[in-house]
Scaffold this motif. Structure first.
Motif, PDB file in Angstrom:
ATOM      1  N   ALA A 101       0.853  -1.174   0.000  1.00  0.00           N
ATOM      2  CA  ALA A 101       0.000   0.000   0.000  1.00  0.00           C
ATOM      3  C   ALA A 101       0.887   1.220   0.000  1.00  0.00           C
ATOM      4  O   ALA A 101       1.993   1.193   0.514  1.00  0.00           O
ATOM      5  N   GLY A 102       0.395   2.289  -0.593  1.00  0.00           N
ATOM      6  CA  GLY A 102       1.143   3.538  -0.579  1.00  0.00           C
ATOM      7  C   GLY A 102       1.783   3.831  -1.917  1.00  0.00           C
ATOM      8  O   GLY A 102       1.912   2.971  -2.795  1.00  0.00           O
ATOM      9  N   THR A 103       2.180   5.066  -2.062  1.00  0.00           N
ATOM     10  CA  THR A 103       2.821   5.542  -3.282  1.00  0.00           C
ATOM     11  C   THR A 103       4.286   5.811  -2.996  1.00  0.00           C
ATOM     12  O   THR A 103       4.637   6.407  -1.980  1.00  0.00           O
ATOM     13  N   TYR A 104       5.132   5.366  -3.904  1.00  0.00           N
ATOM     14  CA  TYR A 104       6.576   5.483  -3.735  1.00  0.00           C
ATOM     15  C   TYR A 104       7.159   6.255  -4.910  1.00  0.00           C
ATOM     16  O   TYR A 104       6.549   6.350  -5.984  1.00  0.00           O
ATOM     17  N   VAL A 105       8.364   6.781  -4.701  1.00  0.00           N
ATOM     18  CA  VAL A 105       9.084   7.490  -5.748  1.00  0.00           C
ATOM     19  C   VAL A 105      10.407   6.773  -5.975  1.00  0.00           C
ATOM     20  O   VAL A 105      11.013   6.222  -5.048  1.00  0.00           O
ATOM     21  N   ALA A 106      10.840   6.743  -7.216  1.00  0.00           N
ATOM     22  CA  ALA A 106      12.081   6.070  -7.586  1.00  0.00           C
ATOM     23  C   ALA A 106      13.265   6.980  -7.281  1.00  0.00           C
ATOM     24  O   ALA A 106      13.339   8.106  -7.768  1.00  0.00           O
ATOM     25  N   LEU A 107      14.184   6.494  -6.452  1.00  0.00           N
ATOM     26  CA  LEU A 107      15.375   7.268  -6.111  1.00  0.00           C
ATOM     27  C   LEU A 107      16.404   7.250  -7.224  1.00  0.00           C
ATOM     28  O   LEU A 107      17.259   8.136  -7.295  1.00  0.00           O
TER      29      LEU A 107
END
Length: 690
Positions: free
Chosen positions: A179-185
């Protein structure tokens, strides 16, 4: 003999036939069957998912069963001798695991993603789940029967085999919903089928989190696939950190220049985050083969570039107490008039001995410096100044680093592997962090940079809070950064599969990167001098005497000669004002140390024990040998690992023809820098710790 599994796949189901086979007969679930299943998945409607999911589950169970049987085989089970048995067995395991990964990806794609699409769809999903569970139960019953047969044939009932079988099943089916939204590092390019290629900064929705570290993600275009979890970070956390950084910048704008020199009491995660988000250059070099995959941008070099907060010039200064009306770590003994000795939690000396099996960079980089940086560390933050020792490198042994070369004259500070470690932190995880680094320049672009070749951490206290034995320590060097965890420096240094035999394990251990250091307890004289220093500082062992005399001069000026303790006027002393800056320049410290040794040898035996005579000699030697060099217009500004700059500075420091003295400075023909009041005055308010 390796197990041979023949599978006949039809549209209606999958039948499995098991039997023996030769060692070269690999697992017969050929990639063609998996490819056909992949093509069927792309053409499926929702109504066809149940049958295809059953087929995929059957293949997964068969692969898991075959992998289990393969793990039980030994060389003694073969009917005829087979050469290179262990390597062939590892190859078979690798092929089976690749098939497992592909089938796992297909299973995730076939599983329903939405539960509230309607009553009819949910009923169909429940029926499908029941059918799948029934198939799993049947397959588990079959596996139990096969295990009993194998146990009867081999007379082996080993609990470790059952645990290995259980782990294989968990690898196949253990997933948790994300669950949740992630950003690519950082950018990630998929290398296998089922991987999702992402760009840096891409916003991803996590559909499922697998225990093996590969998460099923969906990008903004609807593409789904697996991505490594260490490339991702929750977008909510990044937004909160950016707001905190904005607030901290506004607060820093309102502070005076004193706060700029204070050490950060928080952890160094901001610097680590910058190193992770700016990892693209390292990825490019790694893809080109210029550096091993375990190399990273140097974390400690970034901290040194931030200012003086992590330099010895900052830690040598006195520290104010909580009331800011007295000094916490600088006190005078009223009877002797000398600096009161203070005991620290850790007081030891260490010698950097050697580094072994450190992979060198490729031909695309020119190495300007190889060095080791060390500091006090508790797992989250740097607790001391960062100390640097340059490596002695021999091209004939490119993977071996050595220290403290033999020289006819005094050994330069930068090459001296004998160091002292003085720290008063009460952290139970206190230890010494070693970062092996290189400074390089790219041949194609001329770009300079600092890379970490690996790191090692030596924890100084055991679980009971007792100091570890002071002896020679052989530390494993890990790739990445201390904040990433233990990673391999070079993929070729480790191989998948278990090594059999003690001899083979010993050979593999010798190929692992190692750092060898020797810990010792200081002798009585050195310990007395170290107790005069600040509570926390790291430096060259050869300069301890000079640091102790500087602290004595500092105590005289601040505690003995001031009219009142509330007096904060500028103190007229060029030695107190400029010596901390010299401490950050190893070549100037070499000039001071060499002149000090010559002058001290000319003293009478009685004067060598007279603290008043030694303080006077300290000031005279400093003003005649180092101070003129520090503010000479001919002296270029120091630049780390720049050969031309270091050569020019060495020419002015050591050449008798170009030697700068006080008489030379007073000559009208000598160019010098414009005078600044800070060169001859010590500012207590800006220098002391708060």
């Amino acid at each position: 003999m390796f197990p041979c599994v023949l599978i006949n796949t039809t549209n209606s189901g999958t039948s499995v036939q098991k039997g023996g086979g030769e060692a070269f007969l690999r697992f017969q679930t050929r990639p063609v069957l998996v490819d056909a299943l992949t093509q069927d998945v792309t053409k499926l409607d929702i109504s066809d998912r149940t049958e295809t999911l059953r087929r995929c589950t059957d293949l997964q169970n068969t692969v898991a069963e075959t992998l289990k049987r393969l793990n039980k085989l030994t060389k003694a089970d073969e009917s005829a001798p087979i050469g290179n048995y262990d390597q062939r067995k590892r190859d078979e395991e690798e092929r089976l695991r690749i098939l497992q990964d592909r089938l796992k990806t297909l299973t995730l794609q076939l599983q329903p993603q939405e539960k509230d699409a309607g009553h009819s769809s949910s009923e169909a999903e429940e029926d499908s789940a029941e059918e799948v569970s029934e198939e799993e139960d049947d397959s588990q019953v079959g596996e139990v029967e096969e295990e009993e047969d194998v146990a009867e044939d081999d007379n082996v009932n080993d609990e470790d085999d059952d645990e290995a079988d259980h782990k294989v099943k968990e690898d196949v089916m253990s997933t948790t919903k994300g669950a949740g939204t992630y950003v690519a590092l950082s950018a990630f390019t998929g290398e296998e089928e089922g991987d999702l290629t992402i760009q840096k900064g891409a916003v991803l929705k996590i559909l499922q989190k697998n225990e093996d570290g590969w998460w099923l993600a969906q990008d903004s275009k609807g593409n789904k696939g697996l991505v490594p979890r260490n490339y991702l970070k929750m977008i909510s956390l990044l937004e909160q950190e950016s707001e905190d950084e904005d607030n901290s910048e506004e607060e820093q704008d309102g502070e005076n220049e004193t706060a700029k020199s204070r050490p950060s009491t928080s952890s160094n995660w901001d610097t680590v985050r910058e190193a992770i988000t700016e990892i693209d250059a390292t990825d490019v070099l790694s893809a080109m083969g210029a550096i091993p995959p375990g190399f990273r941008p140097s974390t400690l070099s970034r901290l040194l570039e931030e200012g003086t907060s992590y330099r010895a010039s900052h830690y040598i200064q006195p520290k104010l107490g909580q009331s800011e009306l007295c000094f916490k770590d600088l006190q005078l003994d009223p009877d002797s008039g000398k600096v009161h000795a203070r005991l620290s939690r850790v007081c030891l000396t260490l010698t950097l001995w050697s580094c072994r099996m450190i992979p060198p960079p490729g031909v695309g980089l020119q190495v300007l410096s190889r060095h080791v940086r060390l500091c006090a560390f508790n797992g989250t933050e740097v607790l001391s100044n960062i100390h640097t020792v340059r490596v002695t490198y021999n091209p004939s042994s490119p993977k071996t680093w050595s220290f403290s070369p033999r020289m006819s004259s005094l050994l330069p500070c930068l090459l001296d592997g004998d160091c002292f470690f003085h720290c008063d932190s009460d952290s139970p995880d206190l230890g010494i962090l070693f970062e092996l680094g290189i400074t390089y320049i790219r041949n194609s672009t001329g770009e300079r940079g600092d890379l970490s070749c690996g790191w090692a951490f030596l924890k100084l206290f055991d679980e009971n809070g007792a100091l570890i034995p002071l002896r020679t320590q052989e530390l494993a060097v890990h790739g990445g950064t201390p904040y990433e965890g233990k990673a391999d420096i070079d993929a070729t240094s480790t191989k998948r599969g278990s090594s059999s035999g003690v001899l083979q394990q010993m050979l593999m251990s010798r190929k692992q990167p190692k750092l060898i250091v020797k810990l010792r307890s200081p002798n009585t004289r050195t310990r007395e001098q170290l107790n005069l220093l600040p509570d926390t500082i790291i430096g060259y062992l050869s300069t301890v005497r000079l640091l102790a005399l500087y602290r004595q001069l500092l105590a005289d000026a601040l505690l003995l000669e001031r009219v009142t303790m509330q007096n904060a006027d500028l103190i007229c002393s060029a030695v107190l004002a400029t010596f901390p800056e010299v401490l950050d320049h190893p070549d100037l410290m070499d000039a001071f140390k060499n002149s000090w040794v010559v002058s001290q040898n000319n003293l009478k035996r009685s004067d060598k024990k007279d603290i008043t005579a030694l303080k006077k000699l300290f000031e005279n030697v400093y003003m005649s040998s180092v101070f003129p060099l520090l503010y000479s217009a001919e002296m270029p500004a120091p630049l780390w690992a720049d050969e031309s700059t270091e050569t020019q500075r060495a020419r002015l420091i050591y050449s008798p023809i170009h030697k700068i003295t006080m008489e030379t400075m007073l000559s009208p023909n000598h160019p010098h820098q414009a005078f600044d009041i800070s060169q001859v005055t010590y500012d207590l308010l800006n220098s002391a710790w708060h």
